[in-house]
Design an enzyme around this catalytic site. Sequence first.
Site, PDB file in Angstrom:
ATOM      1  N   ASP A  19      46.876  -1.648  36.776  1.00  8.09           N
ATOM      2  CA  ASP A  19      47.520  -2.328  37.898  1.00  8.09           C
ATOM      3  C   ASP A  19      48.995  -2.530  37.543  1.00  8.09           C
ATOM      4  OD1 ASP A  19      47.679  -4.537  36.163  1.00  8.09           O
ATOM      5  OD2 ASP A  19      46.007  -5.591  37.115  1.00  8.09           O
ATOM      6  N   VAL A  20      49.717  -3.253  38.356  1.00  5.68           N
ATOM      7  CA  VAL A  20      51.157  -3.427  38.162  1.00  5.68           C
ATOM      8  C   VAL A  20      51.497  -4.177  36.869  1.00  5.68           C
ATOM      9  CG1 VAL A  20      51.381  -5.561  39.494  1.00  5.68           C
ATOM     10  CG2 VAL A  20      53.292  -3.941  39.412  1.00  5.68           C
TER      11      VAL A  20
END
Length: 138
Positions: A19-20
Amino acid sequence: MHPLRTTRQDYRIYFEDTDVTGIVYHANYIKYFERGRTEALRASFSDLGALMETDDPCTFAVASLDIAYKVPAKLDDIISVETTLESAKGAKMVFDQKIFRGETLLAEGKVVVAVITLDGRPRRMPEAMKVRMAELTA
């Protein structure tokens, strides 16, 4: 019980896996388990595609999956997927799988895989597979 020798494959964590924040997205562990099972089966049946091309063809489908997440994997980690065949009877195989970073356990799962016909119906293992699996789990 004497399980199949345990197989182990290493993979690097890429941006596409995270994810980010750089932490592996939970669903990607399923992909890592799949790769581990595929390589374990390949070690036992060198040509998996040939199982679909015999006079008695079959393939596999995940019937159930139980995962416990322990510690997150992160971008650039090298992870190891450890796969052990616990049992293989009738129309199913049960795998115990673990994902490590070094010696740290990141996730573990129990996966039940059904043996199916090419049109998706459950079936017993072909005789040659049954014999091979009995050798591996003896």
